[in-house]
Design an enzyme around this catalytic site. Structure first.
Site, mmCIF file in Angstrom:
data_model
loop_
_atom_site.group_PDB
_atom_site.id
_atom_site.type_symbol
_atom_site.label_atom_id
_atom_site.label_comp_id
_atom_site.label_asym_id
_atom_site.label_seq_id
_atom_site.Cartn_x
_atom_site.Cartn_y
_atom_site.Cartn_z
ATOM 1 N N ARG A 120 0.816 -1.233 0.000
ATOM 2 C CA ARG A 120 0.000 0.000 0.000
ATOM 3 C C ARG A 120 0.839 1.268 0.000
ATOM 4 N NH1 ARG A 120 -3.496 -2.774 3.747
ATOM 5 N NH2 ARG A 120 -5.071 -3.861 2.513
ATOM 6 N N GLU A 184 11.587 17.525 -24.583
ATOM 7 C CA GLU A 184 10.923 17.968 -23.348
ATOM 8 C C GLU A 184 11.604 19.230 -22.800
ATOM 9 O OE1 GLU A 184 8.089 16.485 -22.330
ATOM 10 O OE2 GLU A 184 8.242 14.285 -22.381
ATOM 11 N N LYS A 226 9.640 22.681 -13.771
ATOM 12 C CA LYS A 226 8.745 21.566 -13.424
ATOM 13 C C LYS A 226 8.429 21.577 -11.926
ATOM 14 C CE LYS A 226 7.242 16.974 -14.177
ATOM 15 N NZ LYS A 226 7.234 15.766 -14.961
ATOM 16 N N GLU A 236 -2.727 17.879 -11.040
ATOM 17 C CA GLU A 236 -3.293 18.333 -12.311
ATOM 18 C C GLU A 236 -4.788 18.618 -12.180
ATOM 19 O OE1 GLU A 236 -1.461 16.190 -15.672
ATOM 20 O OE2 GLU A 236 -3.357 16.432 -16.718
ATOM 21 N N ARG A 241 -0.763 22.269 -14.022
ATOM 22 C CA ARG A 241 0.125 21.159 -14.379
ATOM 23 C C ARG A 241 -0.156 20.648 -15.794
ATOM 24 N NH1 ARG A 241 2.587 16.105 -10.930
ATOM 25 N NH2 ARG A 241 3.831 15.371 -12.687
ATOM 26 N N ASN A 245 1.691 19.072 -20.376
ATOM 27 C CA ASN A 245 1.195 18.114 -21.372
ATOM 28 C C ASN A 245 1.243 18.691 -22.792
ATOM 29 O OD1 ASN A 245 -1.239 15.619 -21.490
ATOM 30 N ND2 ASN A 245 0.412 15.596 -20.007
ATOM 31 N N HIS A 248 1.413 16.543 -25.915
ATOM 32 C CA HIS A 248 1.229 15.143 -25.531
ATOM 33 C C HIS A 248 -0.076 14.526 -26.023
ATOM 34 C CE1 HIS A 248 4.738 15.976 -23.127
ATOM 35 N NE2 HIS A 248 4.779 14.728 -22.674
ATOM 36 N N HIS A 252 0.932 11.402 -27.724
ATOM 37 C CA HIS A 252 0.545 10.077 -27.224
ATOM 38 C C HIS A 252 -0.252 9.322 -28.294
ATOM 39 C CE1 HIS A 252 0.962 10.958 -22.590
ATOM 40 N NE2 HIS A 252 2.116 10.758 -23.183
ATOM 41 N N HIS A 266 9.085 8.419 -27.025
ATOM 42 C CA HIS A 266 8.160 9.375 -26.404
ATOM 43 C C HIS A 266 8.536 10.818 -26.779
ATOM 44 C CE1 HIS A 266 5.513 11.313 -23.539
ATOM 45 N NE2 HIS A 266 6.549 11.965 -23.045
HETATM 46 N N1 LIG Z 1 6.419 10.605 -15.258
HETATM 47 C C1 LIG Z 1 6.598 11.655 -16.019
HETATM 48 O O1 LIG Z 1 6.380 12.805 -15.609
HETATM 49 C C2 LIG Z 1 7.118 11.461 -17.405
HETATM 50 C C3 LIG Z 1 7.599 12.570 -18.124
HETATM 51 C C4 LIG Z 1 8.093 12.358 -19.411
HETATM 52 C C5 LIG Z 1 8.157 11.070 -19.921
HETATM 53 N N2 LIG Z 1 7.704 10.025 -19.189
HETATM 54 C C6 LIG Z 1 7.810 8.660 -19.690
HETATM 55 O O2 LIG Z 1 9.200 8.361 -19.809
HETATM 56 C C7 LIG Z 1 9.376 7.350 -20.797
HETATM 57 C C8 LIG Z 1 10.506 7.736 -21.717
HETATM 58 O O3 LIG Z 1 11.672 7.863 -20.950
HETATM 59 P P1 LIG Z 1 13.104 7.866 -21.641
HETATM 60 O O4 LIG Z 1 13.087 8.727 -22.838
HETATM 61 O O5 LIG Z 1 14.074 8.128 -20.567
HETATM 62 O O6 LIG Z 1 13.222 6.392 -22.194
HETATM 63 P P2 LIG Z 1 13.805 5.017 -21.593
HETATM 64 O O7 LIG Z 1 13.641 4.923 -20.160
HETATM 65 O O8 LIG Z 1 13.232 3.958 -22.467
HETATM 66 O O9 LIG Z 1 15.359 5.152 -21.909
HETATM 67 C C9 LIG Z 1 15.764 5.315 -23.240
HETATM 68 C C10 LIG Z 1 16.856 4.319 -23.647
HETATM 69 O O10 LIG Z 1 18.091 4.732 -23.101
HETATM 70 C C11 LIG Z 1 18.731 3.641 -22.433
HETATM 71 N N3 LIG Z 1 19.514 4.278 -21.384
HETATM 72 C C12 LIG Z 1 19.068 4.877 -20.258
HETATM 73 N N4 LIG Z 1 20.066 5.535 -19.667
HETATM 74 C C13 LIG Z 1 21.169 5.333 -20.399
HETATM 75 C C14 LIG Z 1 22.510 5.770 -20.301
HETATM 76 N N5 LIG Z 1 22.899 6.630 -19.358
HETATM 77 N N6 LIG Z 1 23.393 5.332 -21.220
HETATM 78 C C15 LIG Z 1 22.991 4.521 -22.231
HETATM 79 N N7 LIG Z 1 21.732 4.104 -22.403
HETATM 80 C C16 LIG Z 1 20.834 4.511 -21.488
HETATM 81 C C17 LIG Z 1 17.614 2.734 -22.022
HETATM 82 O O11 LIG Z 1 18.069 1.415 -21.903
HETATM 83 C C18 LIG Z 1 16.644 2.890 -23.186
HETATM 84 O O12 LIG Z 1 17.042 2.031 -24.225
HETATM 85 C C19 LIG Z 1 8.049 7.229 -21.525
HETATM 86 O O13 LIG Z 1 7.407 6.077 -21.093
HETATM 87 C C20 LIG Z 1 7.269 8.451 -21.078
HETATM 88 O O14 LIG Z 1 5.895 8.232 -21.087
HETATM 89 C C21 LIG Z 1 7.194 10.201 -17.943
HETATM 90 O O1 LIG Z 2 4.546 15.752 -15.355
HETATM 91 C C1 LIG Z 2 3.576 15.998 -16.079
HETATM 92 O O2 LIG Z 2 2.513 16.434 -15.630
HETATM 93 C C2 LIG Z 2 3.663 15.772 -17.534
HETATM 94 O O3 LIG Z 2 2.655 15.860 -18.220
HETATM 95 C C3 LIG Z 2 5.002 15.459 -18.110
HETATM 96 C C4 LIG Z 2 4.941 14.722 -19.442
HETATM 97 O O4 LIG Z 2 6.148 15.028 -20.120
HETATM 98 C C5 LIG Z 2 4.900 13.206 -19.286
HETATM 99 O O5 LIG Z 2 5.054 12.596 -20.538
HETATM 100 C C6 LIG Z 2 3.705 12.645 -18.555
HETATM 101 O O6 LIG Z 2 3.919 11.303 -18.210
HETATM 102 C C7 LIG Z 2 2.435 12.689 -19.373
HETATM 103 O O7 LIG Z 2 1.405 12.537 -18.479
HETATM 104 P P1 LIG Z 2 -0.035 12.001 -18.844
HETATM 105 O O8 LIG Z 2 -0.824 12.434 -17.656
HETATM 106 O O9 LIG Z 2 -0.473 12.654 -20.109
HETATM 107 O O10 LIG Z 2 0.076 10.539 -18.980
HETATM 108 ZN ZN LIG Z 3 6.386 13.728 -21.815
#
Ligand SMILES: NC(=O)c1ccc[n+]([C@@H]2O[C@H](COP(=O)([O-])OP(=O)(O)OC[C@H]3O[C@@H](n4cnc5c(N)ncnc54)[C@H](O)[C@@H]3O)[C@@H](O)[C@H]2O)c1
Ligand SMILES: O=C(O)C(=O)C[C@@H](O)[C@H](O)[C@H](O)COP(=O)(O)O
Ligand SMILES: [Zn+2]
Length: 366
Positions: A120, A184, A226, A236, A241, A245, A248, A252, A266
């Site tokens: 949890r 981003e 951020k 959000e 917040r 997006n 996105h 997406h 992404h």
């Molecule tokens: N939670 C949020 O607020 C938020 C914001 C933006 C994106 N996202 C999510 O993040 C994801 C994309 O993240 P990403 O672009 O980091 O992709 P990812 O985590 O897939 O990493 C990209 C690639 O880089 C490799 N890698 C990672 N670090 C490395 C390093 N230092 N050296 C060599 N290779 C390395 C990984 O193995 C992978 O192949 C998506 O799923 C997206 O939806 C979330």
């Molecule tokens: O942190 C946030 O809020 C964002 O929207 C950051 C985005 O870059 C990220 O891709 C996020 O995961 C998208 O959120 P979602 O709510 O559209 O799934």
């Molecule tokens: Zn994003």
């Protein structure tokens, strides 16, 4: 060293940005470990950074276990989540423990979600190793996985206790991934910081080549923006917040159409999505065509897709709008869109007609 705080009253936390901080991670994680063994969940493609982290923990007297997760968007899935939860339970992780997420946004989103539901809710720490994760995903507590219906449709808001950013880990990141993360970065300029967008136009090339000063500036400026936005609207709910997006809803939809198979990253979807948001805004007479052209040109110059064709998508407007209907911003029959009155003047528009969006998308070159 730069320290930025995400202001969330009793859940506030620091983001530490410093070249080489991974090798000193034990100094920061010691108090969080509370004398217990720490479990690190790492992207399987970063064994060198995992080794640095574990060595630092050992030097600080902290025992560690590692779980490696296959790289790529496919790991943000029910199947990987289940395997991860079983492994964490088998290792005896307790509610008061903190799991360490080492990798990009995929690892951060997956591990954060696992932490939010394990017993949890237990703690976690973000140690991001991609540019995208260092400027965006490691901060703000959006965690989750993808489902058949689309991106991030199952998840939770769960804030980390600490974010440790070592920009030198980006030295091993493939150029395509650096470019995807840069999308981003550009986003923050387009949302509400036109001076930062102009800075990107002047410094994007050296940043993409790994210049340490440009990289440090971009990470700190992005993370500050951020942290401020998340502090103002953590879940959000007020619309603030939602500005994060930008690009996105389109992005997406493009990612869902591409199928999360690595063909459209992404950040690439977001780049194309931001260009589309500006092009649609210009078509609607909301912003000047020159602004939309300037955005598309900068994304192209950075080696990022500037629209549907460049993203490699051939689907119709209707199909793409169909994906958009799963967007979490949807409110009944309305889908709010992030549109722009100019560069740095993004706003949430609740009056967009989806038929007009579909027609606009059909007119975009394939
Ligand atoms: N939670 C949020 O607020 C938020 C914001 C933006 C994106 N996202 C999510 O993040 C994801 C994309 O993240 P990403 O672009 O980091 O992709 P990812 O985590 O897939 O990493 C990209 C690639 O880089 C490799 N890698 C990672 N670090 C490395 C390093 N230092 N050296 C060599 N290779 C390395 C990984 O193995 C992978 O192949 C998506 O799923 C997206 O939806 C979330
Ligand atoms: O942190 C946030 O809020 C964002 O929207 C950051 C985005 O870059 C990220 O891709 C996020 O995961 C998208 O959120 P979602 O709510 O559209 O799934
Ligand atoms: Zn994003």
């Amino acid at each position: 060293m730069t320290v930025i705080t995400v202001p969330l009253s009793d859940r506030s936390y620091d983001i530490v940005i410093e070249d080489g901080v991974l090798a000193r991670a034990g100094d920061y994680l010691g108090p969080i470990a509370r004398g217990r063994r720490m479990v690190i969940v790492a992207d399987a493609q970063v064994p060198m950074h995992l080794a640095t982290l574990r060595t630092s923990l050992t030097a600080s007297g902290i025992a560690s276990e590692a779980i490696e997760i296959p790289a790529g968007e496919g790991s943000k899935s029910w199947a990987t989540l289940e395997l991860l939860l079983d492994s964490l339970l088998a290792l005896g992780v307790e509610r008061g423990d903190h799991i360490v997420a080492l990798g990009g946004g995929v690892i951060g989103d997956l591990v954060g979600f696992a932490a939010s539901i394990l017993k949890r809710g237990c703690g976690f720490v973000q140690v991001p190793t991609t540019l995208l994760a260092q400027v965006d995903s490691s901060v703000g507590g959006k965690t989750g996985i993808n489902t058949r219906a689309g991106k991030n449709l199952v998840g939770a808001f769960h804030q980390p206790a600490l974010v440790l950013i070592d920009p030198t880990t980006l030295d091993t990141l493939p150029p395509r991934e650096v470019r995807a993360g840069y999308a981003e970065v550009v986003k923050y300029g387009l949302i509400d910081d036109p001076d930062f967008f102009a800075w990107c136009e002047s410094n994007g090339t050296v940043l993409l080549l790994g210049d340490p000063l440009a990289r440090a500036h971009a990470i700190a400026r992005s993370v500050s923006a951020k942290a401020r936005i998340v502090g103002a609207d953590e879940r959000e709910t007020t619309g603030t917040r939602a500005l994060l997006n930008l690009g996105h809803t389109f992005g997406h939809a493009l990612e869902a159409e591409a199928g999360f198979d690595g063909s459209l990253l992404h950040g690439e979807g977001v780049a194309a999505g931001m260009a589309l948001a500006f092009a649609f805004s210009a078509e609607q007479g909301l912003c000047r065509a020159e602004d939309a052209d300037r955005v598309a040109r900068h994304l192209r110059d950075a080696g990022l897709p500037d629209g549907i064709a460049a993203a490699g998508i051939t689907a119709s407007g209707e199909t793409l709008v169909g994906h958009m209907l799963h967007d979490k911003k949807r409110e009944g029959g309305t889908l709010p869109f992030l549109l722009a009155r100019g560069i740095g003047q993004t706003y949430l528009d609740r009056s967009v007609d989806l038929q007009q969006v579909a027609t606009f998308l059909d007119r975009c070159p394939r």
